[in-house]
Write an enzyme that holds these catalytic residues in place. Structure first.
Site, PDB file in Angstrom:
ATOM      1  N   HIS A  30       4.671   3.131   0.939  1.00 31.80           N
ATOM      2  CA  HIS A  30       3.792   2.709   2.023  1.00 31.80           C
ATOM      3  C   HIS A  30       2.701   1.821   1.443  1.00 31.80           C
ATOM      4  O   HIS A  30       2.087   2.163   0.432  1.00 31.80           O
ATOM      5  CB  HIS A  30       3.191   3.921   2.741  1.00 31.80           C
ATOM      6  CG  HIS A  30       2.381   3.547   3.940  1.00 31.80           C
ATOM      7  ND1 HIS A  30       2.882   2.773   4.964  1.00 31.80           N
ATOM      8  CD2 HIS A  30       1.089   3.817   4.283  1.00 31.80           C
ATOM      9  CE1 HIS A  30       1.949   2.598   5.883  1.00 31.80           C
ATOM     10  NE2 HIS A  30       0.847   3.209   5.491  1.00 31.80           N
ATOM     11  N   HIS A  42      -4.031  -0.610   6.711  1.00 24.57           N
ATOM     12  CA  HIS A  42      -2.576  -0.629   6.580  1.00 24.57           C
ATOM     13  C   HIS A  42      -1.922  -0.634   7.952  1.00 24.57           C
ATOM     14  O   HIS A  42      -2.591  -0.474   8.974  1.00 24.57           O
ATOM     15  CB  HIS A  42      -2.080   0.548   5.728  1.00 24.57           C
ATOM     16  CG  HIS A  42      -2.555   1.891   6.177  1.00 24.57           C
ATOM     17  ND1 HIS A  42      -1.708   2.902   6.575  1.00 24.57           N
ATOM     18  CD2 HIS A  42      -3.813   2.420   6.276  1.00 24.57           C
ATOM     19  CE1 HIS A  42      -2.392   3.987   6.888  1.00 24.57           C
ATOM     20  NE2 HIS A  42      -3.673   3.723   6.724  1.00 24.57           N
ATOM     21  N   CYS A 153       4.945  -2.275   6.846  1.00 31.16           N
ATOM     22  CA  CYS A 153       3.663  -2.183   6.145  1.00 31.16           C
ATOM     23  C   CYS A 153       3.575  -3.148   4.968  1.00 31.16           C
ATOM     24  O   CYS A 153       2.505  -3.703   4.677  1.00 31.16           O
ATOM     25  CB  CYS A 153       3.423  -0.748   5.682  1.00 31.16           C
ATOM     26  SG  CYS A 153       4.700  -0.078   4.568  1.00 31.16           S
TER      27      CYS A 153
END
Length: 269
Positions: A30, A42, A153
């Site tokens: 991530h 994010h 992401c």
């Protein structure tokens, strides 16, 4: 941090850095932009759509793992309605995972030596002030719809660092992680006919070598640092282009007609 690992200590990261951590026992990573003040911006799946049963499981995991509240930072978890861009403190972003920094401007040799995608790119980063401005602007204005292959992401962090977008959506975004997920099985599929041409036990070694080679080539070919179907878009113009591709294609065609340099990117004013 180096060829074997991009892992760093918290004291080593700076505002404007592209950071990431691994989830689900290294199954996927991530990504986000560290903006200073122990905060990370994010991109995740919009909570309104995260229950979509047709979405890939990995994309839903990013949302389900986010904490509902943070006792340390009152603004941790801030997001605009119907937006997947979120502000988190570093602790909530990492969720007890290790901290890694994404590398920019690496050489082709270094890029190919990094077997796992989503760790580096040959593209160069803009300055930290520009990177933070993009991240904070998108926190207020969104980054479109989350898609695990086309707009995830890592795509968000790559855009914040470079301002680069793809001209055509051909099933894959800028994400090196997504390229790896698709590149490995594709390489194995293309190399499998060699088993019929090369006798055993040489075939096993030969097929493995060819598969690895195809995998590395496919990763490198999709890296935003070497692609030619890209444009550089100001973040203030991004909302218009999230509409999406017609404006980017016209800009790219105009740039291509006026320049013989295949690696040139343009700004949309």
């Amino acid at each position: 941090m180096g060829l074997l690992s991009n892992r760093v200590e918290r004291s080593k990261i700076k505002a404007g850095d592209h950071i990431y951590t691994y989830r689900a026992v290294f199954a996927y990573s991530h990504h986000g932009i560290f903006v200073g003040g122990n905060k990370v911006v994010h991109f995740t799946r919009d909570p309104v759509t995260r229950s979509d049963t047709n979405a890939p499981s990995g994309s839903n995991n990013e949302m389900s793992e986010l904490p509902s509240s943070c006792s340390t930072y009152p603004d941790c978890g801030f997001r605009q309605p119907n937006s997947g861009v979120i502000l988190s403190c570093l602790d909530c972003f990492l969720q007890n995972g290790a901290l890694y920094t994404f590398q920019y401007g690496v050489t082709p040799t270094f890029f190919l030596a990094k077997v796992r995608g989503g760790t580096c790119t040959t593209a160069t980063s803009d300055g930290p002030g520009t990177v933070i401005h993009r991240a904070m602007y998108l926190l207020q204005n969104g980054f479109g719809n989350y898609d695990v292959f086309q707009n995830n992401c890592e795509d968000f962090a790559l855009y914040c660092k470079t301002g680069i977008l793809m001209v055509e959506k051909s099933g894959l975004g800028r994400s090196g992680q997504a390229s790896s997920m698709l590149g490995a099985p594709l390489a194995a599929l293309l190399a499998s006919p060699l088993k019929l041409l090369i006798p055993s036990p040489v075939s096993s070694v030969g097929v493995a070598t060819v598969t690895a080679g195809m995998y590395c080539v496919s990763r490198y070919a999709t890296d935003i640092g070497v692609r030619t179907d890209i444009v550089k878009v100001a973040v203030e113009d991004l909302a218009v282009n999230l509409g999406w591709m017609d404006g980017l294609q016209e800009a790219f065609q105009g740039n291509e007609a006026s320049s013989a340099n295949n690696n040139q990117v343009i700004n949309l004013d």
